[in-house]
Design a protein around this motif. Sequence first.
Motif, PDB file in Angstrom:
ATOM      1  N   GLU A  43     -10.611  -2.782  -4.145  1.00  0.00           N
ATOM      2  CA  GLU A  43     -10.853  -3.330  -2.806  1.00  0.00           C
ATOM      3  C   GLU A  43      -9.557  -3.397  -1.999  1.00  0.00           C
ATOM      4  N   TYR A  44      -8.460  -3.732  -2.671  1.00  0.00           N
ATOM      5  CA  TYR A  44      -7.149  -3.752  -2.014  1.00  0.00           C
ATOM      6  C   TYR A  44      -6.798  -2.360  -1.499  1.00  0.00           C
ATOM      7  N   CYS A  45      -7.037  -1.352  -2.316  1.00  0.00           N
ATOM      8  CA  CYS A  45      -6.736   0.027  -1.904  1.00  0.00           C
ATOM      9  C   CYS A  45      -7.629   0.477  -0.756  1.00  0.00           C
ATOM     10  N   LEU A  46      -8.872   0.046  -0.771  1.00  0.00           N
ATOM     11  CA  LEU A  46      -9.819   0.457   0.268  1.00  0.00           C
ATOM     12  C   LEU A  46      -9.494  -0.132   1.633  1.00  0.00           C
ATOM     13  N   GLU A  47      -8.537  -1.066   1.682  1.00  0.00           N
ATOM     14  CA  GLU A  47      -8.133  -1.629   2.975  1.00  0.00           C
ATOM     15  C   GLU A  47      -7.467  -0.569   3.858  1.00  0.00           C
ATOM     16  N   ARG A  48      -6.973   0.521   3.260  1.00  0.00           N
ATOM     17  CA  ARG A  48      -6.319   1.588   4.010  1.00  0.00           C
ATOM     18  C   ARG A  48      -7.187   2.848   3.980  1.00  0.00           C
ATOM     19  N   LYS A  49      -7.334   3.471   5.132  1.00  0.00           N
ATOM     20  CA  LYS A  49      -8.209   4.634   5.258  1.00  0.00           C
ATOM     21  C   LYS A  49      -7.710   5.837   4.482  1.00  0.00           C
ATOM     22  N   GLU A  52     -17.981   7.057  -0.630  1.00  0.00           N
ATOM     23  CA  GLU A  52     -17.752   7.663   0.688  1.00  0.00           C
ATOM     24  C   GLU A  52     -16.374   8.301   0.766  1.00  0.00           C
ATOM     25  N   ARG A  53     -15.373   7.666   0.146  1.00  0.00           N
ATOM     26  CA  ARG A  53     -13.999   8.191   0.189  1.00  0.00           C
ATOM     27  C   ARG A  53     -13.777   9.319  -0.824  1.00  0.00           C
ATOM     28  N   PHE A  54     -14.473   9.230  -1.979  1.00  0.00           N
ATOM     29  CA  PHE A  54     -14.310  10.207  -3.061  1.00  0.00           C
ATOM     30  C   PHE A  54     -15.696  10.745  -3.432  1.00  0.00           C
ATOM     31  N   PRO A  55     -16.210  11.688  -2.673  1.00  0.00           N
ATOM     32  CA  PRO A  55     -17.598  12.138  -2.842  1.00  0.00           C
ATOM     33  C   PRO A  55     -17.930  12.709  -4.221  1.00  0.00           C
ATOM     34  N   ASN A  56     -16.946  13.202  -4.952  1.00  0.00           N
ATOM     35  CA  ASN A  56     -17.238  13.903  -6.208  1.00  0.00           C
ATOM     36  C   ASN A  56     -16.847  13.130  -7.468  1.00  0.00           C
ATOM     37  N   ILE A  57     -16.515  11.860  -7.342  1.00  0.00           N
ATOM     38  CA  ILE A  57     -16.068  11.122  -8.519  1.00  0.00           C
ATOM     39  C   ILE A  57     -17.221  10.412  -9.231  1.00  0.00           C
ATOM     40  N   THR A  58     -16.946  10.043 -10.481  1.00  0.00           N
ATOM     41  CA  THR A  58     -17.834   9.193 -11.270  1.00  0.00           C
ATOM     42  C   THR A  58     -17.286   7.773 -11.233  1.00  0.00           C
ATOM     43  N   GLU A  84      -8.154  13.119  -0.422  1.00  0.00           N
ATOM     44  CA  GLU A  84      -6.967  13.881  -0.046  1.00  0.00           C
ATOM     45  C   GLU A  84      -5.720  13.327  -0.714  1.00  0.00           C
ATOM     46  N   LEU A  85      -5.709  12.018  -0.944  1.00  0.00           N
ATOM     47  CA  LEU A  85      -4.575  11.375  -1.604  1.00  0.00           C
ATOM     48  C   LEU A  85      -4.505  11.775  -3.072  1.00  0.00           C
ATOM     49  N   MET A  86      -5.662  11.863  -3.731  1.00  0.00           N
ATOM     50  CA  MET A  86      -5.731  12.183  -5.164  1.00  0.00           C
ATOM     51  C   MET A  86      -6.823  13.222  -5.388  1.00  0.00           C
ATOM     52  N   HIS A  91       0.810  -1.212   0.000  1.00  0.00           N
ATOM     53  CA  HIS A  91       0.000   0.000   0.000  1.00  0.00           C
ATOM     54  C   HIS A  91       0.848   1.268   0.000  1.00  0.00           C
ATOM     55  N   GLY A  92       1.898   1.291   0.800  1.00  0.00           N
ATOM     56  CA  GLY A  92       2.704   2.497   0.939  1.00  0.00           C
ATOM     57  C   GLY A  92       3.295   2.943  -0.382  1.00  0.00           C
ATOM     58  N   THR A  93       3.928   2.015  -1.101  1.00  0.00           N
ATOM     59  CA  THR A  93       4.542   2.345  -2.386  1.00  0.00           C
ATOM     60  C   THR A  93       3.494   2.778  -3.403  1.00  0.00           C
ATOM     61  N   LEU A  94       2.390   2.043  -3.452  1.00  0.00           N
ATOM     62  CA  LEU A  94       1.340   2.362  -4.413  1.00  0.00           C
ATOM     63  C   LEU A  94       0.721   3.728  -4.125  1.00  0.00           C
ATOM     64  N   PHE A  95       0.472   3.996  -2.846  1.00  0.00           N
ATOM     65  CA  PHE A  95      -0.165   5.266  -2.501  1.00  0.00           C
ATOM     66  C   PHE A  95       0.758   6.460  -2.750  1.00  0.00           C
ATOM     67  N   ARG A  96       2.062   6.283  -2.569  1.00  0.00           N
ATOM     68  CA  ARG A  96       3.002   7.360  -2.913  1.00  0.00           C
ATOM     69  C   ARG A  96       2.961   7.634  -4.413  1.00  0.00           C
ATOM     70  N   HIS A  97       2.821   6.566  -5.191  1.00  0.00           N
ATOM     71  CA  HIS A  97       2.677   6.702  -6.640  1.00  0.00           C
ATOM     72  C   HIS A  97       1.404   7.473  -6.973  1.00  0.00           C
ATOM     73  N   PHE A  98       0.283   7.105  -6.347  1.00  0.00           N
ATOM     74  CA  PHE A  98      -0.972   7.827  -6.557  1.00  0.00           C
ATOM     75  C   PHE A  98      -0.818   9.313  -6.240  1.00  0.00           C
ATOM     76  N   GLN A  99      -0.172   9.599  -5.122  1.00  0.00           N
ATOM     77  CA  GLN A  99      -0.026  10.986  -4.672  1.00  0.00           C
ATOM     78  C   GLN A  99       0.838  11.789  -5.632  1.00  0.00           C
ATOM     79  N   THR A 100       1.906  11.156  -6.130  1.00  0.00           N
ATOM     80  CA  THR A 100       2.797  11.836  -7.069  1.00  0.00           C
ATOM     81  C   THR A 100       2.108  12.109  -8.404  1.00  0.00           C
ATOM     82  N   VAL A 101       1.403  11.119  -8.893  1.00  0.00           N
ATOM     83  CA  VAL A 101       0.741  11.241 -10.198  1.00  0.00           C
ATOM     84  C   VAL A 101      -0.494  12.128 -10.117  1.00  0.00           C
ATOM     85  N   ASN A 102      -1.266  11.986  -9.027  1.00  0.00           N
ATOM     86  CA  ASN A 102      -2.536  12.708  -8.848  1.00  0.00           C
ATOM     87  C   ASN A 102      -3.392  12.591 -10.107  1.00  0.00           C
TER      88      ASN A 102
END
Length: 481
Positions: free
Chosen positions: A239-245, A275-281, A250-252, A216-227
């Motif tokens: 589902e794997y990503c949703l395992e972490r709050k 619930e995590r991304f209120p404005n997404i499609t 805020e991450l993307m 999760h840590g490596t993947l989420f840093r990638h998400f944050q960098t790419v946005n």
Amino acid sequence: MDISSIFTHPESQIACRSQRETMTYGELYKRSENLAKELISREAKRVLVYGHKECMMLVAFIACLRAGVTYIPVSTGLPHDRLVDIANASGADMVLCSIGRGFSGSNKIPKENIKKLSQNPPEKPVELPETIDGGKLAYVIFTSGASGIPRGIEATRDNLNNFINWVDTTFTLSVTPARVLNMSMLSIDHSMVDVYYALTHGHTLIMTEQELKEDHGTLFRHFQTVNPHAIVTTPSVAEYCLERKNFNAELMPALEVIYLMGEALHRVTPKSLHERFPNITIINAYGPTEATCNVSSCVITPEMCDAPIPIGEMDKSATEIVVMDPKGDTVLEDENEGEIVLIGPSVTAGYTDGATGGFCEIGGKRAYRTGDIGVVRDGKLYWIARKDSQVKVGGYRLESSDVEINICRIDGVIACGVIVQYGHLVAYVTLDKEKQMTPGQIRMAARQYLPQYMIPGVVRILDSMPMNDKGKLDREQLAKL
């Protein structure tokens, strides 16, 4: 919108980015033109494109399309034996490598490095074709085969253009160039959504290496960098990503679309994503490789998450979709469960080995019987179950028998039965008593014959396999063990 839309964007825009390189549309245009001319000068017909998450893979794909040459994408992550099987079955007359010089076992096929070959045009002048017959093959994607040998699915240029035109209608991003995150291997049809949507719209395709997804840590840093503005992935990865709050807006903050495909979507997943991304499609899409890629999709709203999730809207599909009775001679009315059958421009040319499979003709049109059981309710299509041994795990379609045959190639394994339990591939094996192995050793040995996504996550050792009254493996009993 079709393939030609790729060549309409400002040359200074970034077309793709990997961990090792960044490429503008100008460079993509020039390199693909040089390579296309080289392919024509060498009279290439079918080309294996060998690599992983490199921009040069896209250069080769586009070059083949410009030259009217069929491309066959294969990943460096595949086991050697499987690569050789694909090379033998493909009929390829050249291997284009994004890195290195290919793989052993394809020695009879000439190999060239994409970067080197696309650097300059051929010495003798070559003209690119002004028009190419839409019935000509665009690509061949190899998937799991019931015989244990990979099977190629052949798609025409008309198939690809129909898909590009349809996927353009499924979602819209608010900015250009947007950042579209690629999560799948470029050798499977899932990647066609992000690759061709990004390139035809002038967006930037950002490739996610497999190793980035291992924690999760490596993947989420990638998400944050790419946005990213859009992510195309499977429900399992979501589902794997949703395992972490901290998988949230805020991450993307730029994220607008999560496009889910490849396997059944359970209602808790889109509910949690909203619930995590209120404005997404959130889009749920459906379609087999035999029908190019996806043929239907549906935007999943928060209000839809307390009921079964649809896989498409019937009036917005890429091809004609009907639900038929088991004999395949009657189209069922709404609310009646039956086999999902696809008819028309999405249905591909067939298998490389000439097998019929689910391909057929209905009303004078090419059709494909998917083997999926579904139902239409209120203009929406719902998936219910599979009617054969073909399964989807982690977004990958595979044949249980393919996994079983290759696990039985392991020295000491006598028999193998594979089922899916709770979203995981589970293998039950019996062993030669003189060659005992642990489940971990079996999984390790399977790497020699199977790609990572086909290696069962769980291996259970049995004294004997349960049989039914016909003397065949009783999969229902396996599920109860």
